[in-house]
Motif scaffolding. Structure first.
Motif: not given
Length: 159
Positions: A10-20, A39-42
């Motif tokens: 899904s690499r071309n989809n928009t994926i939100s990343l959050s690092i715990g 990431g959060t808001s880019g």
């Protein structure tokens, strides 16, 4: 094989990343070429207890506009952010070696930089003119394609 991770498909989809808060390492190639990750808001913020970012972990990610590395104790692998031309704002500790590796600079190809912020205390890195050592021509600001601002900040917990 990073080409087989579930998010790579899904690499071309928009994926939100959050690092715990308990994550201590990001493996080599983990998000490589996942152009839709942001990431959060880019913004992508890397701070303790994160201890390492592997080689090419975020190489080719193209939706992160702001990158903050808030700990000088984080080990950053070669080419970790290579080709991330969308990074406009970069915050790093003043003591961080922003080149990293001669043949695969940490920020190689990050040509969109418009803001560079140094945090912490201590003497800044010394960059050599010689290609055989930490070369200034591989620093994030050297290859920026537009004008950018540089600022220095001291945080409350800095000495």
């Amino acid at each position: 094989y990073y080409l087989k991770t579930p998010w790579y498909f899904s690499r071309n989809n928009t994926i939100s990343l959050s690092i715990g808060s308990g994550v201590t390492g990001i493996g080599a190639n983990m998000f490589r070429d996942c152009t839709g990750i942001y990431g959060t808001s880019g913004s992508l913020i890397l701070s303790a207890p994160l201890a390492s970012v592997g080689n090419y972990a975020f190489a080719g990610v193209s939706k992160v506009n702001t990158l903050e590395i808030n700990s000088s104790s984080i080990s950053i692998g070669e080419g970790a952010f290579q080709g991330c031309a969308s990074i406009r704002s970069l915050t790093i500790p003043i003591t961080m070696n922003a080149v990293g590796y001669e043949n695969a600079p940490i920020f190689g190809g990050c040509t969109g930089l418009t803001s560079l912020r140094f945090i912490g205390s201590g003497a800044g890195m010394v960059y050599s003119e010689k290609a055989s050592s930490t070369c200034y021509q591989s620093t994030p600001g050297y290859n920026a394609t537009s004008a950018f601002t540089v600022s220095f900040a001291k945080r409350n917990n800095d000495c």
